[in-house]
Design an enzyme around this catalytic site. Structure first.
Site, PDB file in Angstrom:
ATOM      1  N   HIS A  53       0.837  -1.201   0.000  1.00 58.46           N
ATOM      2  CA  HIS A  53       0.000   0.000   0.000  1.00 58.46           C
ATOM      3  C   HIS A  53       0.873   1.253   0.000  1.00 58.46           C
ATOM      4  O   HIS A  53       0.578   2.244  -0.701  1.00 58.46           O
ATOM      5  CB  HIS A  53      -0.908  -0.045   1.231  1.00 58.46           C
ATOM      6  CG  HIS A  53      -1.857   1.096   1.338  1.00 58.46           C
ATOM      7  ND1 HIS A  53      -2.274   1.597   2.551  1.00 58.46           N
ATOM      8  CD2 HIS A  53      -2.468   1.853   0.398  1.00 58.46           C
ATOM      9  CE1 HIS A  53      -3.106   2.597   2.352  1.00 58.46           C
ATOM     10  NE2 HIS A  53      -3.243   2.776   1.057  1.00 58.46           N
ATOM     11  N   GLU A  56       2.262   1.905  -3.450  1.00 57.47           N
ATOM     12  CA  GLU A  56       1.237   2.497  -4.323  1.00 57.47           C
ATOM     13  C   GLU A  56       1.192   4.017  -4.145  1.00 57.47           C
ATOM     14  O   GLU A  56       1.135   4.773  -5.125  1.00 57.47           O
ATOM     15  CB  GLU A  56      -0.132   1.882  -4.009  1.00 57.47           C
ATOM     16  CG  GLU A  56      -1.298   2.511  -4.760  1.00 57.47           C
ATOM     17  CD  GLU A  56      -2.541   2.622  -3.910  1.00 57.47           C
ATOM     18  OE1 GLU A  56      -3.104   3.734  -3.808  1.00 57.47           O
ATOM     19  OE2 GLU A  56      -2.955   1.607  -3.324  1.00 57.47           O
ATOM     20  N   HIS A  57       1.238   4.483  -2.897  1.00 60.82           N
ATOM     21  CA  HIS A  57       1.233   5.920  -2.629  1.00 60.82           C
ATOM     22  C   HIS A  57       2.502   6.592  -3.160  1.00 60.82           C
ATOM     23  O   HIS A  57       2.435   7.676  -3.763  1.00 60.82           O
ATOM     24  CB  HIS A  57       1.121   6.171  -1.124  1.00 60.82           C
ATOM     25  CG  HIS A  57      -0.271   6.076  -0.593  1.00 60.82           C
ATOM     26  ND1 HIS A  57      -0.887   7.134   0.031  1.00 60.82           N
ATOM     27  CD2 HIS A  57      -1.178   5.066  -0.593  1.00 60.82           C
ATOM     28  CE1 HIS A  57      -2.120   6.772   0.400  1.00 60.82           C
ATOM     29  NE2 HIS A  57      -2.300   5.516   0.046  1.00 60.82           N
ATOM     30  N   GLU A 134      -4.682   7.932   7.409  1.00 60.37           N
ATOM     31  CA  GLU A 134      -5.681   7.013   6.844  1.00 60.37           C
ATOM     32  C   GLU A 134      -5.906   5.834   7.786  1.00 60.37           C
ATOM     33  O   GLU A 134      -7.044   5.393   7.991  1.00 60.37           O
ATOM     34  CB  GLU A 134      -5.182   6.523   5.480  1.00 60.37           C
ATOM     35  CG  GLU A 134      -6.172   5.699   4.701  1.00 60.37           C
ATOM     36  CD  GLU A 134      -5.665   5.369   3.311  1.00 60.37           C
ATOM     37  OE1 GLU A 134      -6.170   4.391   2.719  1.00 60.37           O
ATOM     38  OE2 GLU A 134      -4.760   6.081   2.812  1.00 60.37           O
TER      39      GLU A 134
END
Length: 820
Positions: A53, A56-57, A134
């Site tokens: 994840h 991806e950022h 998040e």
């Protein structure tokens, strides 16, 4: 209509190993690119949860060739497109949609950022804080806690039970071993053999192929890496259940092993029929018993031959007392499906519906569907029918992993008359009966901005009431319950139906394939007049408690509160009110006007005859919305500790030149706002700005949700940002100013807008009192802008001369805000 069969598909593999899927779809106005990497959170070393994840950022932070302010996200935003990415258990997707002329620029940036990312530590530290924000919001979410409860029976050795979101403590940016693992993961999986590229658009296949070959070739050559097979889903010994988190929700879960290859289409088919709203279906029967509010089947995990399916049923007060009966009814319905001796008719109907869905999908949805299904024709194959029978044999009470409350002894097993779904009446609609005499309806304005030959149309109807409507949210909720069967069937046939409020106005939207729309309207009208007796339960019940992110709660109230905030009724149950009498009284005073876009003369005649039976009387369209200076505050209460703010700054009403200036500001500001608030200040992960149309007015909207900054702090940052805009606008060279003008004006070419966006723009213009030449007028006004026009507009914007409305989930502490 453009024939869906004209679609051309192609798939091939580049020498470097990249799989390419192309779709030439002549009916589309926009184009999309999507890349899937066959690797996700479960492919990461367990020492570094969240690494996939995090990567991806990081890929959006810019490269040597395209720094962050020239990267994919700002590029797509400048072209009024969509862009996003998602990290799944075993897959990671990146995708965007833009006008066809912008495809190559987006594809260059997408391939470059995936192949040549920056791993600068300072950028990693900033992005880790965004992911931590998040994570905080995710960890506080009710849904997260319920998901953890549902997954508890699975084996602790299975990655589906593990933590994969990432946070400040799992993403050890300065750690050398972490950096080695991050770069090794990228090198192992972000190479051509592990990737699939899908390009979809109106361009010829030759053009799409050339783009794919040219830009897909920059990925490193590689072979497909076999992902590690997962362990068994269930532990050797039964896991002791943990307490039920919510007695008002019934959960059922199934861990499935050794599924056949076609199980994905079987799961999709089962989900479709389970959610169908037809008379005698699962949802219909349980609702009529008064037991449930909603029912949802969800695939929590899917890889190779494994799947975890969950069913969540929101219970009414009566249903919570009969939870065991609800579960029995659910399994009885599954058994009813399995007993069908011949699936041919259901198989053919589902395949027709699936093919219809693909035939009307937009470019972005099509590209993602091609990544998921390849060139396989949509629907349920013969092998899929066998897989569905296998699936149904597994979904039995003894295989459910979640506890069900014991049944009271006095309750007998439910006997429910299940029925198979009927054939969809709107797939091949009969012509709506019309009289011999043509009907004149001045209240219905017609536009040919969409060619009738295109096969898509839009019908909008707006009702006005002379007085504020009491119990308005409860009435709209009741009417939507009444319309749900028709709405569901219409959606399957390519028509979207939406009944909503806009301040004190009610709006009915019917958009999509034009041929079924008269039949859909004809079926809706009787239910608008007289909803069935059973649906009035929704009127007397309390409104559902919000369970989404605060920023989404604010967005759900946005149009109502910005349009006419002083008069918007609070949502409350009409427990002591005679609902049918109230509705009849309202319809007796209602006045309506409408807009029809993209219909032939014959179809328009059908619509006019139908509309003679609409509730209310006709009225010429008028726009009464005026500017309201000052600062206005509305608190939308919720249960989150995080602070969320939406700031709405409308342009002046009825002024196309001021609207052009507002749109120019929104166009220039969008990427800068994201960079400042999310990347530089790290206020949170929910950060955006955009221009929205509200009751015919262009409104500049800023949205932020933060886990660490208060409402007052968010507003302070917003005001500081707005204060810098005049100097930043003045710094634009004439060449830059002209480039921005042209890019913005091109977004409003009719040839660049798909049917939905074109229709929405014309309806908003109609509500705002503009003519049907609105798009041409707006383009002309944008191209006529001068730098001084922008400075004057910014001065009016900053002074709230045309009004600011702030929606927040906490109360204002500042005295200059007037509470609504």
């Amino acid at each position: 209509m453009n024939n869906p069969s004209a679609t051309s598909l192609e798939s091939f593999r580049l020498p470097n190993g990249l799989t390419v899927i192309l779709a030439h779809v002549p009916r589309l106005k926009r184009t999309s690119a999507a890349i899937r990497i066959a690797a996700g959170s479960h492919d990461v070393d367990r020492a570094w949860p969240g690494l996939a994840h995090f990567l991806e950022h990081l890929l959006f932070l810019g490269t040597d060739t395209y720094p962050a302010d020239e990267g994919l996200m700002p590029y797509v935003q400048r072209h009024a497109g969509q862009v996003n990415a998602s990290t799944g258990d075993r897959l990671t997707d990146f995708f965007f949609e833009v006008p066809p002329v912008a495809l190559e620029g987006g594809l260059i940036r997408l391939c470059d950022m995936l192949a040549h990312p920056h791993f600068a530590l300072e950028g990693q530290r900033r992005e880790r804080e965004v992911i931590h924000a998040e994570f905080i919001a995710w960890s506080r979410d009710i849904r997260t806690h319920r998901l953890a409860w549902m997954m508890h029976p699975l084996s602790r050795h299975h990655p589906a039970r593990a933590f994969h979101a990432g946070n400040r403590y799992s993403l050890l940016v300065p750690n050398t071993r972490f950096q080695t693992a991050l770069k090794a993961f990228h090198a192992r999986f972000y190479q051509a053999g592990q990737m699939t590229l899908a390009l979809v658009g109106p361009q010829p296949l030759d053009e799409l192929r050339q783009l794919a070959v040219l830009h897909g070739s920059q990925f490193n050559t590689g072979e497909h890496v076999q992902q590690t097979p997962p362990p068994a889903l269930l532990p050797a010994e039964t896991v002791k259940p943990i307490p039920l988190p919510d007695a008002n929700t019934l959960g059922l879960m199934f861990a499935l092993e050794s599924l056949p290859a076609e199980s994905s289409e079987a799961i999709d088919c089962l989900s479709h029929w389970m959610h169908a709203e037809h008379d005698g279906g699962l949802i219909d029967r349980l609702r009529k018993k008064g037991w449930i509010k909603t029912l949802k089947l969800e695939t929590l995990y899917r890889f190779e031959q494994q799947a975890v399916l969950a069913v969540e049923i929101a219970l009414t007060e009566a249903g919570a007392k009969e939870a065991s009966q609800v579960a029995r009814a659910f399994f009885d319905w599954l058994a009813f499906l399995k007993r069908q001796p011949d699936w041919t008719e259901l198989q053919e109907e589902y395949t027709r519906l699936a093919q219809q869905a693909r035939a009307i999908s937009g470019a972005l949805a099509l590209s993602r569907s091609l990544l998921e299904h390849g060139l396989t024709s949509p629907g349920l194959s013969d092998a899929g029918v066998i897989a569905l029978q296998h699936l149904l044999s597994q979904l039995r009470p003894e295989h459910n992993l979640l506890p069900i409350p014991d049944a009271p002894e006095h309750n007998a097993e439910p006997v429910l008359d299940w029925r198979l779904p009927p054939l969809n009446p709107f797939l091949t609609p009969a012509l709506t009966k019309v009289g011999k005499t043509p009907v004149s309806l001045p209240a219905l304005v017609s536009s040919q901005a969409l060619s009738p030959d295109h096969g898509e149309g839009a019908l909008y109807i707006c009702w006005r009431f002379p007085e504020p409507v009491a119990y308005q949210p409860a009435l709209i909720r009741t009417l939507n319950h009444a319309l749900r069967v028709i709405t569901d069937q219409a959606r399957q046939a390519g028509v979207d139906v939406s009944l909503s409020t806009l301040g004190q106005h009610w709006q009915l939207r019917i958009t999509g394939l034009s041929n079924p729309i008269p039949a859909v309207l004809d079926a809706l009208i009787p239910l608008l007049h007289t909803p069935g007796h059973d649906v009035w339960r929704a009127f007397s019940q309390p409104p559902p408690a919000p369970n989404s992110m605060p920023i989404r709660q604010l967005m759900s109230r946005f149009d109502d509160l910005v349009a006419e905030p002083p008069y918007t009724a609070a949502d409350q149950a009409g427990q002591s009110v005679e609902g049918p009498a109230l509705l009849a009284s309202l319809w007796s005073t209602a006045q309506w006007h409408g807009l029809a876009i993209g219909f032939s003369d014959a179809t328009l005649d059908q619509l006019r005859h139908c509309m003679l039976n609409l509730p209310g009387t006709t009225t010429p369209p008028t726009s009464t919305l005026e500017s309201r200076a000052g600062h206005w505050w509305h608190t939308v209460t919720g249960h989150s500790a995080e602070h969320a703010v939406l700031l709405a700054c409308p342009a002046p009403a009825h002024d196309i030149h001021q609207e052009a200036a507002w749109r120019f500001i929104g166009h220039v500001v969008q990427p800068r706002f994201y960079q400042r608030m999310r990347v530089e200040l790290q206020l949170g992960y929910a950060v955006f700005s955009s221009i929205r149309q509200v009751a015919g007015r262009s409104t500049l909207v800023f949205g932020i949700q933060s886990p660490s900054v208060t409402t007052a702090g968010i507003l302070g940052h917003l005001e500081e940002f707005l204060a810098l805009l005049p100097s930043e606008a003045a710094a634009l060279t004439q060449e830059q100013f002209t480039q921005q003008q042209r890019a913005l004006a091109d977004q409003f070419l009719a040839s660049a807008l798909d049917s939905r966006h074109l229709s929405e723009a014309l309806w908003s213009a109609h509500l705002g009192g503009y003519s049907l030449t609105y798009l041409d007028d707006l383009r002309e006004a944008i191209l006529a802008l001068q730098p001084d026009d922008i400075q004057h507009a910014l001065q009016a914007l900053r002074s709230a001369y045309h009004g600011w409305t702030c929606l927040a989930n906490h109360v204002s502490t500042e005295t200059h805000w007037l509470t609504l």
